[in-house]
Design a protein around this motif. Sequence first.
Motif, PDB file in Angstrom:
ATOM      1  N   GLY A  20       0.787  -1.212   0.000  1.00 35.49           N
ATOM      2  CA  GLY A  20       0.000   0.000   0.000  1.00 35.49           C
ATOM      3  C   GLY A  20       0.821   1.264   0.000  1.00 35.49           C
ATOM      4  O   GLY A  20       0.301   2.363  -0.210  1.00 35.49           O
ATOM      5  N   HIS A  21       2.113   1.115   0.282  1.00 37.06           N
ATOM      6  CA  HIS A  21       3.035   2.259   0.318  1.00 37.06           C
ATOM      7  C   HIS A  21       4.317   1.877  -0.418  1.00 37.06           C
ATOM      8  O   HIS A  21       5.429   2.136   0.043  1.00 37.06           O
ATOM      9  N   ASN A  25       7.144   5.740   1.693  1.00 32.44           N
ATOM     10  CA  ASN A  25       6.577   5.659   3.036  1.00 32.44           C
ATOM     11  C   ASN A  25       6.656   7.065   3.621  1.00 32.44           C
ATOM     12  O   ASN A  25       7.735   7.653   3.701  1.00 32.44           O
ATOM     13  N   VAL A  79       4.177   5.330   9.193  1.00 37.16           N
ATOM     14  CA  VAL A  79       2.973   5.886   8.590  1.00 37.16           C
ATOM     15  C   VAL A  79       1.734   5.168   9.122  1.00 37.16           C
ATOM     16  O   VAL A  79       1.754   3.961   9.342  1.00 37.16           O
ATOM     17  N   HIS A  80       0.684   5.932   9.350  1.00 36.80           N
ATOM     18  CA  HIS A  80      -0.615   5.401   9.739  1.00 36.80           C
ATOM     19  C   HIS A  80      -1.576   5.697   8.600  1.00 36.80           C
ATOM     20  O   HIS A  80      -1.870   6.868   8.306  1.00 36.80           O
ATOM     21  N   THR A  81      -2.103   4.663   7.991  1.00 39.16           N
ATOM     22  CA  THR A  81      -2.856   4.814   6.738  1.00 39.16           C
ATOM     23  C   THR A  81      -4.081   5.702   6.879  1.00 39.16           C
ATOM     24  O   THR A  81      -4.427   6.442   5.953  1.00 39.16           O
ATOM     25  N   VAL A  82      -4.759   5.654   8.019  1.00 38.54           N
ATOM     26  CA  VAL A  82      -6.005   6.415   8.148  1.00 38.54           C
ATOM     27  C   VAL A  82      -5.879   7.606   9.095  1.00 38.54           C
ATOM     28  O   VAL A  82      -6.875   8.280   9.373  1.00 38.54           O
ATOM     29  N   LYS A 178      -0.496   9.925   5.729  1.00 39.08           N
ATOM     30  CA  LYS A 178      -0.003   9.817   4.367  1.00 39.08           C
ATOM     31  C   LYS A 178       0.387  11.204   3.841  1.00 39.08           C
ATOM     32  O   LYS A 178      -0.079  12.232   4.342  1.00 39.08           O
TER      33      LYS A 178
END
Length: 206
Positions: A20-21, A25, A79-82, A178
């Motif tokens: 996803g990254h 990142n 990183v925290h996706t949300v 992000k």
Amino acid sequence: MGSESPENLIFVTGFGPFAGHESCNASWEAVKLLPDEITVHEQRYRLQKREIPVVYRDVDRNVSEIWDQNPLLVIHCGVHTVASKVCLEKYAYKSSYCSKDWEGNCLSSTSADLCRHGQNCDKLETAFNVEKIAEDLNKKHKDIFCASVDVGRYLCGYIYVKSLDYNPSKTLFIHVPKVDVISPSEVQQGILDVIQKCLEQIRDSQ
């Protein structure tokens, strides 16, 4: 490595690509923008920046190498996706890291308890007052910081609990959003300000 001493050496890490990254990142995009040196209250500090692969064995190796140098402060970033804010994590769990890393590997069953000292608890907590840091910095940064208790049980939580086990008085984990939520340049300035607040709390505790 030059002439750094433990009294002025700060490590800041970010993670490399993962699902996803793959292209970037956000944590490393911000960390790599940090300067090599900072001055806080007329004291010079040397920043050592590391990009950590999202791989359990690389975390083990890097954490060991970092703490072998007895740094003054260690800041891990991921990183925290949300996430919509920069999250200062309060603690990390000691077990149940079951997901596969970026190379498709899991921890061995002997790694169920990650801590060397065998504390009778399910998590380790930083000594930094993350609520106070977030409150102070939100006055400058338009409310982009928060204190969090959701570091998770993937590589972010894993690197955090490993470093907390070495020294919770010198360790903090920062989750960043992000790059399209908060820009890397704004995040790197936020990281610098967090470092300053941590140094002030270390000074006040002595």
